[in-house]
Design an enzyme around this catalytic site. Structure first.
Site, PDB file in Angstrom:
ATOM      1  N   THR A  87       0.859  -1.184   0.000  1.00 39.97           N
ATOM      2  CA  THR A  87       0.000   0.000   0.000  1.00 39.97           C
ATOM      3  C   THR A  87       0.889   1.225   0.000  1.00 39.97           C
ATOM      4  O   THR A  87       1.921   1.241   0.674  1.00 39.97           O
ATOM      5  CB  THR A  87      -0.914   0.026   1.239  1.00 39.97           C
ATOM      6  OG1 THR A  87      -1.325   1.373   1.524  1.00 39.97           O
ATOM      7  CG2 THR A  87      -0.221  -0.503   2.487  1.00 39.97           C
ATOM      8  N   CYS A 201      -2.076   4.902  -5.412  1.00 36.88           N
ATOM      9  CA  CYS A 201      -2.833   4.043  -4.504  1.00 36.88           C
ATOM     10  C   CYS A 201      -2.877   2.706  -5.227  1.00 36.88           C
ATOM     11  O   CYS A 201      -3.140   2.665  -6.441  1.00 36.88           O
ATOM     12  CB  CYS A 201      -4.228   4.591  -4.257  1.00 36.88           C
ATOM     13  SG  CYS A 201      -5.301   3.421  -3.392  1.00 36.88           S
TER      14      CYS A 201
END
Length: 236
Positions: A87, A201
């Site tokens: 992430t 992202c």
């Protein structure tokens, strides 16, 4: 010799949608390099993202760091030789996680910055969660470490990008309205000088793909996995 391949530890589940992408990319990367039936040596510790997301939105970053440091230590004990945090946002606490383990942490912004440099990109748009876009941890690593100017969407655009990530992408929903909004933001920033766009992202690449725009896209999940494969096979 497969024995020379290092074992990667992946902190996943943030969200599990992009963890699937990581697993595929790591295995496909190794298979492409070694051929035959070869696949990546990967250990995955997949956390419950609801817990992490709640702490993120409460601003409780120290608690997220503690949670993920324990998960990283478990991966190291299990035999991981290098760590990936799957992430972009949680690289905010990458220093705390790195300090909690004795194996290397392969940073997603370094993989991205190296590719941007190699492609001659000096000014780039950044799309991601509100945390990744608005806080300094990601932008400064690119700006200071790689000399790349980072441009951000405006406040309303950042709010829309963030909302789509948590309400749709992390829940496996990929719709045309959201895609159109993202592409419009990317293309506006491109017209204003950004040479490409970082999909900052790990879920965004599931929504926006190269066929949706002529603007060069930098998929951080793919770049992170590619760098990890290179590292894991560096002893081959």
């Amino acid at each position: 010799m497969t024995s020379a391949m290092k074992t990667l530890g992946l902190l996943g589940g943030m969200s599990w949608e992009s963890t699937v992408s990581y697993y595929q990319a790591l295995n496909r990367g190794v298979q492409a390099r070694l051929g035959g039936l070869h696949s990546a040596k990967v250990l995955i510790n997949s956390v419950d993202f609801a817990d992490i997301a709640e702490l993120q939105h409460q601003g409780e970053w120290d608690q997220t760091a503690e949670h993920l440091a324990l998960a990283a230590q478990a991966l190291e004990r299990a035999g991981a030789e290098g760590l990936l945090i799957g992430t972009n946002t949680m690289h905010k606490v990458a220093p705390q996680i790195a300090n909690a383990i004795s194996i290397p942490l392969l940073h997603i912004a370094d993989a991205t910055g190296a590719r941007l440099q190699a492609d001659g990109i000096t000014c780039v748009a950044l799309l991601g969660t509100r945390f990744t876009m608005e806080q300094a941890f990601y932008r400064e690593r690119l700006e200071q470490g790689y000399g790349i100017e980072v441009r951000l969407p405006d406040a309303a655009e950042r709010a829309r990008i963030h909302q789509v990530i948590f309400d749709q992408l992390c829940q496996g929903q990929f719709n045309d309205d959201a895609r159109r909004d993202y592409v419009a933001i990317i293309e506006r920033l491109h017209r204003e000088g950004a040479q490409g766009a970082i999909l900052g992202c790990t879920e965004i690449a599931l929504l926006v793909k190269p066929e949706h725009t002529d603007v060069p896209l930098f998929d951080t999940t793919a770049l992170h996995a590619e760098a990890a494969v290179e590292w894991a096979l560096s002893g081959q």
